[in-house]
Design an enzyme around this catalytic site. Structure first.
Site, PDB file in Angstrom:
ATOM      1  N   GLU A 173       0.049  -1.633   1.993  1.00 13.84           N
ATOM      2  CA  GLU A 173      -0.717  -1.914   0.764  1.00 13.84           C
ATOM      3  C   GLU A 173      -0.629  -0.743  -0.219  1.00 13.84           C
ATOM      4  O   GLU A 173      -0.647  -0.951  -1.434  1.00 13.84           O
ATOM      5  CB  GLU A 173      -2.178  -2.215   1.113  1.00 13.84           C
ATOM      6  CG  GLU A 173      -2.332  -3.588   1.772  1.00 13.84           C
ATOM      7  CD  GLU A 173      -3.753  -3.855   2.228  1.00 13.84           C
ATOM      8  OE1 GLU A 173      -4.232  -3.119   3.115  1.00 13.84           O
ATOM      9  OE2 GLU A 173      -4.381  -4.792   1.707  1.00 13.84           O
ATOM     10  N   GLU A 217      -2.896  -7.845   9.675  1.00 10.57           N
ATOM     11  CA  GLU A 217      -4.360  -7.827   9.859  1.00 10.57           C
ATOM     12  C   GLU A 217      -4.918  -9.103  10.480  1.00 10.57           C
ATOM     13  O   GLU A 217      -5.822  -9.077  11.312  1.00 10.57           O
ATOM     14  CB  GLU A 217      -5.064  -7.597   8.511  1.00 10.57           C
ATOM     15  CG  GLU A 217      -5.035  -6.156   8.032  1.00 10.57           C
ATOM     16  CD  GLU A 217      -3.792  -5.820   7.224  1.00 10.57           C
ATOM     17  OE1 GLU A 217      -2.787  -6.566   7.318  1.00 10.57           O
ATOM     18  OE2 GLU A 217      -3.821  -4.811   6.499  1.00 10.57           O
TER      19      GLU A 217
END
Ligand code: NAD
Length: 735
Positions: free
Chosen positions: A129, A151
């Protein structure tokens, strides 16, 4: 000591290098977050700096977030953990947004400093990210690297802008597997689908990134979503094309998750709602949904089991102390059938020399051909190169000759499930081995202590129980016989680590742990059928609990003849203590009618000629009619869940299971037990022991003593404690 280093070269390019001291992999913690924040400020404020490269001092970029940070953020906020989490998440957004905007004028989008990410290897979670907020992502041509956002696999979703940025970067079809299934890609594939911009030779990584930084124009560094007239790729929700996609995505997520995974639904809401507003509002929406997910007990249970406990077990949490490294060099596999071939394959693949032995050359060759077939499959899917295939096969010898076992330091026996056959091969193999070799059996039902009697040394005899298919199932149950010693346990654990699977260590009792819990689940489903419960209700109730297969489908997969064999063996072993069940009448009947399950395309389900399941077999309702006063959904679910969970608790109470973390990890990895719950012990903690006792007492009253509340659970209810509070590992202080 700092997590990030800063350096400016003669051309005015600042390099921020992530290099966590004393760790092989970078993970983001709170100190690192503050350092990165400060260094980005420093670079942006320094007129001598023309641009920035963010890279890593290690072979990989980063493995993600230190999950303790989440705990810490919630703890720091005292009475209002949700606010603490939200503020913490918004802090990540502030930093990544600062990187993205890079000091440019908010109106003209001019004057920013180019910032590139240079990834030498793996970049996962927040480790991807951060690069995603940069203006260009360079990845080294490193085929071992994995790039993506996993995730969802631990019950959360990418909450540091990954969800919002990726859904603005690519259309829903492309982004779905990345976000909703956590699919990871090597750099070449990652570039193809747009996760990275350039793949370059590893030794040119920094130079290429710097070159780009020095040549980038104002226009090169403005993200599409910060430009006028930005449109969502594939269309926003109320655009005709987008409308179709979002409705489809919502249906797909629901059909995959049955609504029991809060993270998948929350992520989709964040994308859907975020798609209708400007970027800065969208990330705030993402943060709110992310906070909601983190506050859900399912997320912390999944993180604990599928991340913290699983990793601890893989790193040897239960390995006997003081035993030196026992890695396997040469492995003998006895029996080249379905299991033996699978075991040979996963072992040769990681570099272990393997002798695969069967009764005659022809049978051994069949096993060799199975391994070759699995490798060909890999070659076809471009996961294995032809050279690699040849190298792996080069380590494999298929033979009926026991002399070939000379020099093996571990044997895994996988011949027929028959004590006499097993005893024979044990003796023949041991005659070839050094005294310190370890002998393991892959039996699924026979007591290890009994089988060990055929061995010359029961201290060096152990169970290593694989699940089928071996190359796909990651759990391995290690079973200690009464006299099994520490060396054998350490050897088994070191071997399981070599083949990159997850071990649990249990004591020797009928069906060990996983099968002991799963059999009552199947039985309960079939018992309800006998009682006149609609079969579709039984199957769907299981699915709505998050079980991958309903009990009737599972019975078909396992095969009816195997179930019948297990019942007969159990009857013989228990003698007068054996209690007949309603379920077995149904199994015997299907067996007589030669409905053996998936293997002959007929079982509880009907199948077409190609073996595709086409629905519940119509004969079921004829033979066992559905009664009118059928059960309600909740009762069916309680029966199916408790059948498994109570057996898990009993296993712990009996001492078969020695660590509740193993009970939870094995349940999810071994038989897909309600993954959203974090496992049977986590689930009981989630609903509370008191509530669990109430459910069990109710079920016992109506359905009998198989639901009797174990004393351990009743005690926890009385004292108001939890399994993890009382029996879990000592809680580490959040970093
Ligand atoms: P299988 O029938 O496919 O293979 C058994 C192999 O052993 C055959 O190739 C056979 O020729 C060989 N064999 C038999 N007697 C032999 C002897 N005297 N010497 C050398 N080789 C001999 O069976 P499988 O499904 O691979 O199961 C093997 C073992 O693994 C059993 O103990 C079983 O309980 C256990 N197991 C099976 C599963 C499963 O799902 N099938 C799962 C876990 C454990």
């Amino acid at each position: 000591m700092t997590d990030f280093h800063y350096d400016v070269d003669g051309d005015g390019v600042a390099t921020i290098t992530w290099d966590l001291p004393n760790k092989s992999m970078n993970v983001l913690n709170l100190q690192g977050t503050a350092e990165l924040d400060g260094l980005v400020d420093k670079a942006l404020a320094d007129d001598a700096v023309k641009g920035v490269v963010i890279t890593s001092g290690k072979k990989d970029f980063a493995g993600g977030m230190d999950l303790n940070v989440i705990k810490k953020m919630a703890e720091m906020a005292g009475d209002n953990p949700a606010q603490g989490l939200f503020d913490g998440i918004m802090n990540f957004h502030r930093i990544t947004r600062k990187i993205e905007r890079a000091g440019m004028d908010p109106k003209t989008n001019k004057g920013g400093k180019p910032i590139a990410a240079a990834l030498p290897g793996t970049a996962l979670g927040i480790g991807y990210e951060i690069p995603l907020s940069c203006h260009r992502i360079f990845a080294a041509d490193n085929p071992k690297a994995k790039i993506g956002l996993p995730e969802i696999m631990v019950g959360i979703f990418p909450g540091a802008g990954g969800t919002t940025r990726l859904s603005r970067k690519m259309d829903m079809m492309t982004v779905s597997p990345i976000l909703l299934q956590g699919k990871l890609h090597d750099p070449v594939k990652a570039q193809k689908i747009g996760l990275v911009d350039e793949v370059v030779p590893a030794d040119e990584l920094l130079a290429k990134a710097k070159e780009w930084v020095l040549n980038a124009t104002d226009a090169d560094i403005v993200k599409p979503w910060d430009q006028k007239g930005f449109k969502m790729p594939g269309g926003a929700p109320y655009h005709p094309a987008g409308f179709m996609t979002y409705v489809g995505a919502s249906a797909m997520v629901h059909s995959n998750t049955q609504g029991v995974y809060p993270a998948a639904k929350a992520m989709l809401s964040a994308i859907y709602e975020g798609a209708q507003v400007p970027f800065d509002t969208a990330i705030k929406i993402e943060a709110r949904w992310f906070t909601q997910v983190l506050m859900n007990p399912s997320s912390s249970a999944m993180i604990n089991t599928l991340f913290t406990s699983k990793q601890a077990l893989e790193k040897g949490a239960v390995r006997p102390a003081g035993v030196p490294d026992m890695k396997v060099k040469k492995l003998g596999v006895l029996g080249a059938g379905m299991m033996g071939a699978g075991i040979a394959f996963v072992s040769a693949k990681v570099g272990i020399e393997v002798v695969l032995l069967d009764r005659d050359q022809e049978a051994a060759d069949r096993g060799y051909a199975t391994v070759e077939g699995l490798l060909d499959e890999g070659v076809k899917r471009k996961k294995v190169t032809p050279e690699k295939k040849a190298e792996i096969l080069g380590r494999l010898t298929a033979t009926p000759d026991y002399a070939a076992l000379k020099g093996c330091d571990l044997i895994v026996e996988a011949v027929f499930e028959d004590p006499t056959v097993k005893a024979g091969v044990t003796k023949d193999a041991e005659a070839q081995l050094e005294a310190d070799a370890i002998f393991a059996t892959n039996t699924s039902t026979l007591p290890i202590t009994e089988l060990a009697k055929a061995s010359r040394d029961d201290e060096r005899y152990i169970g290593i129980h694989f699940f089928s298919p071996v190359h796909k199932m990651n759990l391995v149950e290690i079973i200690k016989g009464k006299n099994t010693g520490d060396d054998a346990v350490a050897k088994a654990l070191d071997y399981v680590a070599q083949i990159k699977k997850t071990p649990i260590v249990v004591n020797d009792e009928r069906f060990f742990y996983a099968n002991r819990c799963i059999l009552p689940y199947v039985n309960e489903g079939i018992t309800m059928l006998a009682e006149g419960v609609e079969p579709a209700l039984i199957e769907n109730a299981a699915k709505l609990l998050g079980m991958p297969l309903g009990p009737l489908q599972l019975a078909d997969e396992v095969s009816i003849d195997l179930s019948v064999k297990i019942i007969k063996a159990t009857q013989a072993a228990l003698g007068d203590d054996y209690k007949a069940t309603e379920a077995e009448g149904i199994l015997f009947k299907l067996f007589e009618e030669e409905r053996m399950g998936r293997k002959n395309n007929a079982g509880f389900y009907a199948y077409d000629e190609k073996g595709k399941r086409i629905g519940i077999w119509e004969g079921l309702r004829r033979e066992w009619p559905v009664t009118e006063d059928a059960l309600d959904l909740t009762t069916v679910q309680h029966r199916l869940a408790m059948a498994q969970v109570l057996e898990a608790v009993r296993s712990f109470e009996d001492g078969v299971l020695m660590d509740i973390r193993e009970g939870d990890v094995a349940a999810i990895l071994g038989w897909g037990f309600m993954p959203w719950s974090g496992g049977p012990f986590s689930w009981l903690d989630m609903i509370g022991a008191e509530k669990a006792v109430e459910i069990c007492d109710g079920l016992t009253k109506t359905y009998g003593e198989r639901f009797t509340t174990p004393k351990m659970l009743r005690d926890l209810a009385a004292s108001g404690e939890t399994f993890y509070g009382k029996f879990g590992p000592k809680v580490e202080k959040a970093a």
